[in-house]
Enzyme design. Structure first.
Site, short mmCIF file in Angstrom:
data_model
loop_
_atom_site.label_atom_id
_atom_site.label_comp_id
_atom_site.label_asym_id
_atom_site.label_seq_id
_atom_site.Cartn_x
_atom_site.Cartn_y
_atom_site.Cartn_z
N CYS A 189 11.85 8.09 -0.38
CA CYS A 189 11.44 9.77 0.18
C CYS A 189 11.45 10.62 -0.92
CB CYS A 189 12.15 9.89 1.76
SG CYS A 189 11.29 11.78 2.52
N HIS A 230 3.43 4.17 12.83
CA HIS A 230 3.45 3.93 11.74
C HIS A 230 4.93 5.16 11.88
CE1 HIS A 230 2.48 3.73 6.59
NE2 HIS A 230 2.88 4.95 7.45
N HIS A 274 8.28 6.80 9.40
CA HIS A 274 8.97 6.82 8.54
C HIS A 274 10.38 7.46 8.38
CE1 HIS A 274 5.67 7.80 5.32
NE2 HIS A 274 5.85 6.54 6.17
N ARG A 330 1.26 -1.23 -0.17
CA ARG A 330 -0.41 0.02 -0.24
C ARG A 330 0.86 1.19 0.31
NH1 ARG A 330 -0.52 4.43 2.76
NH2 ARG A 330 0.19 3.62 4.08
N ASP A 331 1.12 1.88 0.93
CA ASP A 331 2.38 3.00 1.55
C ASP A 331 3.24 2.72 -0.16
OD1 ASP A 331 2.55 5.31 2.42
OD2 ASP A 331 3.13 4.41 4.32
N ASN A 354 9.04 4.54 4.24
CA ASN A 354 8.86 4.03 5.62
C ASN A 354 9.96 3.09 6.39
OD1 ASN A 354 6.16 2.88 3.71
ND2 ASN A 354 5.48 4.01 5.64
#
Ligand code: ZN
Length: 311
Positions: A241, A208, A210, A11-12, A250
């Site tokens: 990123c 969650h 990063h 997903r991310d 992530n």
């Protein structure tokens, strides 16, 4: 002590890359991670295909992932409509993101806080009509909880206020997301403590994080120290990123599992098997960079993981 790693790469990671991963490759990726011992995977997001073509096949991915034994199939839902689709597809867990920075919320979801809370209320009402065995767990995900690229500092009082609002509406849990990679370890501990003090110990178990500024694993350590037991991460730090070239987006699943297992914290994940899953990503997304120190350096000589693997 057992730690739950929630893989969010499908997903991310995929939503942050330009390439579109074919459905068959997504299936192979999810199956291989599950076979390596990953027990929760966020497999997609129920957003309109024109906004995120990379995730257009989420319903099919959920349907496939559900056939894998002992795997919790999670999906992101931006609104009530997304939740309806996630329920129809059979997701075990759904997360509604609520950006603590209202400017970010307006830009990202085109909704005010009040409007997102209305969506949450409608989702709770929908879930309550379902029999218990078909009712997904409902998490409110507080994004930009540690700072915002538009508003800057995000007040902790605002995070607590919105966490309370989501729990009052009927979320099973809230999660804190460092969407922008602004968090530091002291802030992680402080915010977890504040949210738990207001909403109860069991209202918050996951972070969650990063790795935008290299503090991803340091923030995990801070989370562990205040009793956090679930961490989101992405295989190969897929997606990177956009603001910090060379930095993963992530935190990297491989490095996270290595740190925890080396510390004696069980993840249930077989590291050599997990490292081999990268080959699926490399083949399916040849143009995308993969991150991670452990994959590059290899496991230390004589490394003994905390998780004991049989068979
Ligand atoms: Zn994220």
């Amino acid at each position: 002590m057992k730690i739950l790693i929630s893989e969010v790469g499908p997903r991310d990671g995929l939503q942050s890359v330009a390439s579109i991963m074919p459905l068959e490759a997504k299936k192979a990726w999810i199956a291989a991670e599950a076979a390596a011992g990953v027990t929760e995977i966020e497999v997609g997001s129920f957003v309109p295909a024109k906004l995120l073509p990379q995730l257009a096949d989420t319903a099919e991915v959920v349907a496939y992932a559900r056939t894998i034994p002992n795997l919790t199939v999670a999906a992101l839902v931006p609104n009530f409509k997304g939740a309806e689709a996630a329920v129809a597809a059979g997701a075990h867990k759904i997360t509604l993101p609520l950006s603590v920075s209202e400017t970010h919320s307006l830009k990202n979801l085109r909704r005010t806080h009040a409007q997102v809370l209305d969506e949450a209320r409608a989702i709770v009402a929908l879930l309550r009509t379902l029999p218990a065995d078909r009712r997904p767990k409902f998490e409110g995900g507080l994004s930009t909880a540690f700072g915002c690229t538009i508003e800057g500092e995000v007040p902790a009082t605002k995070v607590v206020e919105l966490a309370e609002a989501l729990m009052t509406i009927g979320c099973d849990e809230v999660g804190l997301s460092d969407t922008t990679g602004y968090a530091n370890p002291a802030q992680v501990k402080d915010l977890v403590r504040r949210v738990r003090a207001a909403c109860g110990e069991h209202a918050l178990s996951g972070l969650h994080l990063h790795n935008t500024r290299g503090l991803g694993l340091a923030n995990v350590m801070a989370g562990l120290e205040v009793g956090i037991t679930t961490f989101d991460s992405s295989l190969g730090g897929l997606g990177g990123c956009p603001f910090a070239p060379g930095a993963s987006g992530n935190i990297v699943t491989e490095d996270l599992v290595f740190m925890l297992e080396a510390m004696g914290l069980e993840t249930g994940i077989d590291l050599p098997k997990l490292l081999a899953v990268r080959d699926i990503l490399k083949a399916a997304l040849p143009r995308e960079a993969l991150y991670g120190f452990t994959p590059d350096a290899g496991l230390p000589l004589g490394f003994v993981p905390a998780s004991v693997h049989r068979g």
